[in-house]
Design a protein around this motif. Sequence first.
Motif, PDB file in Angstrom:
ATOM      1  N   PHE A  12      44.922  41.866  40.243  1.00 18.96           N
ATOM      2  CA  PHE A  12      43.503  41.618  40.160  1.00 18.96           C
ATOM      3  C   PHE A  12      43.297  40.236  40.712  1.00 18.96           C
ATOM      4  O   PHE A  12      44.392  39.166  40.381  1.00 18.96           O
ATOM      5  CB  PHE A  12      42.905  41.682  38.581  1.00 18.96           C
ATOM      6  CG  PHE A  12      43.044  43.203  38.161  1.00 18.96           C
ATOM      7  CD1 PHE A  12      42.002  44.135  38.386  1.00 18.96           C
ATOM      8  CD2 PHE A  12      43.698  43.345  37.175  1.00 18.96           C
ATOM      9  CE1 PHE A  12      42.012  45.403  38.002  1.00 18.96           C
ATOM     10  CE2 PHE A  12      43.946  44.857  36.706  1.00 18.96           C
ATOM     11  CZ  PHE A  12      43.096  45.696  37.378  1.00 18.96           C
ATOM     12  N   GLN A  33      38.133  38.086  30.332  1.00 15.07           N
ATOM     13  CA  GLN A  33      37.822  39.557  30.686  1.00 15.07           C
ATOM     14  C   GLN A  33      38.881  39.802  31.661  1.00 15.07           C
ATOM     15  O   GLN A  33      39.145  41.243  31.424  1.00 15.07           O
ATOM     16  CB  GLN A  33      36.481  39.128  31.548  1.00 15.07           C
ATOM     17  CG  GLN A  33      35.872  40.408  31.833  1.00 15.07           C
ATOM     18  CD  GLN A  33      34.246  40.115  32.457  1.00 15.07           C
ATOM     19  OE1 GLN A  33      34.009  39.547  33.130  1.00 15.07           O
ATOM     20  NE2 GLN A  33      33.574  41.209  31.912  1.00 15.07           N
ATOM     21  N   THR A  36      41.680  41.269  29.552  1.00 13.35           N
ATOM     22  CA  THR A  36      41.380  42.728  28.810  1.00 13.35           C
ATOM     23  C   THR A  36      41.563  43.870  29.871  1.00 13.35           C
ATOM     24  O   THR A  36      41.820  44.858  29.546  1.00 13.35           O
ATOM     25  CB  THR A  36      39.944  42.734  28.261  1.00 13.35           C
ATOM     26  OG1 THR A  36      39.032  42.526  29.361  1.00 13.35           O
ATOM     27  CG2 THR A  36      39.870  41.708  27.402  1.00 13.35           C
ATOM     28  N   LYS A  37      41.273  43.562  31.207  1.00 17.19           N
ATOM     29  CA  LYS A  37      41.359  44.525  32.293  1.00 17.19           C
ATOM     30  C   LYS A  37      42.859  44.823  32.286  1.00 17.19           C
ATOM     31  O   LYS A  37      43.271  45.865  32.502  1.00 17.19           O
ATOM     32  CB  LYS A  37      40.775  44.185  33.619  1.00 17.19           C
ATOM     33  CG  LYS A  37      39.307  44.066  33.619  1.00 17.19           C
ATOM     34  CD  LYS A  37      38.599  43.865  35.013  1.00 17.19           C
ATOM     35  CE  LYS A  37      37.271  43.961  34.925  1.00 17.19           C
ATOM     36  NZ  LYS A  37      36.710  43.780  36.323  1.00 17.19           N
ATOM     37  N   ARG A  41      44.782  48.253  31.700  1.00 17.66           N
ATOM     38  CA  ARG A  41      45.412  48.972  32.506  1.00 17.66           C
ATOM     39  C   ARG A  41      46.881  49.335  32.399  1.00 17.66           C
ATOM     40  O   ARG A  41      47.270  50.537  32.428  1.00 17.66           O
ATOM     41  CB  ARG A  41      45.138  48.160  33.826  1.00 17.66           C
ATOM     42  CG  ARG A  41      46.056  48.853  35.097  1.00 17.66           C
ATOM     43  CD  ARG A  41      46.484  47.962  36.302  1.00 17.66           C
ATOM     44  NE  ARG A  41      47.539  46.960  35.874  1.00 17.66           N
ATOM     45  CZ  ARG A  41      47.772  46.297  36.451  1.00 17.66           C
ATOM     46  NH1 ARG A  41      47.372  45.855  37.637  1.00 17.66           N
ATOM     47  NH2 ARG A  41      48.883  45.142  36.237  1.00 17.66           N
ATOM     48  N   ALA A  93      38.298  47.740  23.724  1.00 19.52           N
ATOM     49  CA  ALA A  93      37.930  48.803  24.609  1.00 19.52           C
ATOM     50  C   ALA A  93      37.477  50.183  24.018  1.00 19.52           C
ATOM     51  O   ALA A  93      38.157  50.452  22.811  1.00 19.52           O
ATOM     52  CB  ALA A  93      39.412  49.101  25.443  1.00 19.52           C
ATOM     53  N   LEU A 116      34.696  47.863  28.704  1.00 17.43           N
ATOM     54  CA  LEU A 116      35.398  46.823  28.093  1.00 17.43           C
ATOM     55  C   LEU A 116      34.012  45.771  27.572  1.00 17.43           C
ATOM     56  O   LEU A 116      33.122  45.744  28.473  1.00 17.43           O
ATOM     57  CB  LEU A 116      36.262  46.152  29.058  1.00 17.43           C
ATOM     58  CG  LEU A 116      37.532  46.676  29.310  1.00 17.43           C
ATOM     59  CD1 LEU A 116      38.392  46.169  30.524  1.00 17.43           C
ATOM     60  CD2 LEU A 116      38.586  46.740  28.146  1.00 17.43           C
ATOM     61  N   LYS A 118      31.804  42.710  28.364  1.00 14.53           N
ATOM     62  CA  LYS A 118      31.272  41.826  29.562  1.00 14.53           C
ATOM     63  C   LYS A 118      31.148  40.347  29.088  1.00 14.53           C
ATOM     64  O   LYS A 118      31.246  40.194  28.012  1.00 14.53           O
ATOM     65  CB  LYS A 118      29.983  42.720  30.145  1.00 14.53           C
ATOM     66  CG  LYS A 118      29.002  42.319  29.431  1.00 14.53           C
ATOM     67  CD  LYS A 118      27.865  43.316  30.001  1.00 14.53           C
ATOM     68  CE  LYS A 118      27.316  42.558  31.249  1.00 14.53           C
ATOM     69  NZ  LYS A 118      26.061  43.279  31.959  1.00 14.53           N
ATOM     70  N   VAL A 134      34.213  50.369  33.064  1.00 14.95           N
ATOM     71  CA  VAL A 134      35.313  49.657  34.033  1.00 14.95           C
ATOM     72  C   VAL A 134      35.975  50.905  34.821  1.00 14.95           C
ATOM     73  O   VAL A 134      36.811  50.555  35.582  1.00 14.95           O
ATOM     74  CB  VAL A 134      36.312  48.826  33.348  1.00 14.95           C
ATOM     75  CG1 VAL A 134      35.438  47.531  33.013  1.00 14.95           C
ATOM     76  CG2 VAL A 134      36.731  49.430  32.192  1.00 14.95           C
ATOM     77  N   LEU A 167      40.205  52.154  37.051  1.00 16.92           N
ATOM     78  CA  LEU A 167      39.868  50.719  36.644  1.00 16.92           C
ATOM     79  C   LEU A 167      40.537  49.923  37.715  1.00 16.92           C
ATOM     80  O   LEU A 167      39.735  48.803  38.191  1.00 16.92           O
ATOM     81  CB  LEU A 167      40.599  50.521  35.348  1.00 16.92           C
ATOM     82  CG  LEU A 167      40.974  49.093  35.080  1.00 16.92           C
ATOM     83  CD1 LEU A 167      39.430  48.361  34.664  1.00 16.92           C
ATOM     84  CD2 LEU A 167      41.749  48.963  33.666  1.00 16.92           C
ATOM     85  N   GLU A 168      41.721  50.151  38.195  1.00 16.88           N
ATOM     86  CA  GLU A 168      42.215  49.088  39.302  1.00 16.88           C
ATOM     87  C   GLU A 168      41.680  49.060  40.428  1.00 16.88           C
ATOM     88  O   GLU A 168      41.361  48.092  40.991  1.00 16.88           O
ATOM     89  CB  GLU A 168      43.686  49.640  39.520  1.00 16.88           C
ATOM     90  CG  GLU A 168      44.514  48.706  40.437  1.00 16.88           C
ATOM     91  CD  GLU A 168      46.144  49.459  40.200  1.00 16.88           C
ATOM     92  OE1 GLU A 168      46.432  49.312  41.381  1.00 16.88           O
ATOM     93  OE2 GLU A 168      46.637  49.685  39.181  1.00 16.88           O
TER      94      GLU A 168
END
Length: 213
Positions: A12, A33, A36-37, A41, A93, A116, A118, A134, A167-168
Amino acid sequence: MQFYHARRNLEFSSPSSSPLESPVYGVVSPNEQLDTKVQLRNWLNNGRLSNMPVGFPFRHVMDARGTPRISYDPYEFREELRSESRCSGHLAAHVSFAPSAAGRSKKEYLSWSATLPKLDLRPYTCGPPPKAPVAHVRVDTEVMNTEYGKHIERDPRIILRALSVSLELGLLVTVTLEECGDCSGQYWNVIYIGTANNGRRSLLFNAGVFRER
């Protein structure tokens, strides 16, 4: 039908600096943020969602005889996120399932999505931050009538990894059927299609040829 082949970007991009990075109540900073992604993932890739229902991607329920069966009723569950935020108890999540609904093409889809927290611009509050979608995966109900549909029912990793890809790449992932030119009518290609916000579609993956159940 024209598709563009998508390439996966395994990293990312780093967020730009922001005054929101200061540790005040109710604020999810850009760095947080991003974290969390990455957490979600990794959990999706590794199948480490501790609160997902028994029978995921659906649910197992007991009938009147006490025999487990698959339920296609909607559900949602939450996964607590690791965070250094003063409101970390509110950072989670959410993964949800919705039963079949007709899309624009009149096809019906089973749908899974993930949200997730924001960026929350309300300082000095400690309520849950708003949710941001997401990841979104949908499966053509006709796929469930093939042997691949049986794999989806039995192996939670298929939908979990599809959510991870969504998500990715920031794409809607659709699992659908394509005619198999060299096969009889009982066999179908199962393909994964990614759709961007601008409507551009890409062929992400060909799962192979599967027979009707």
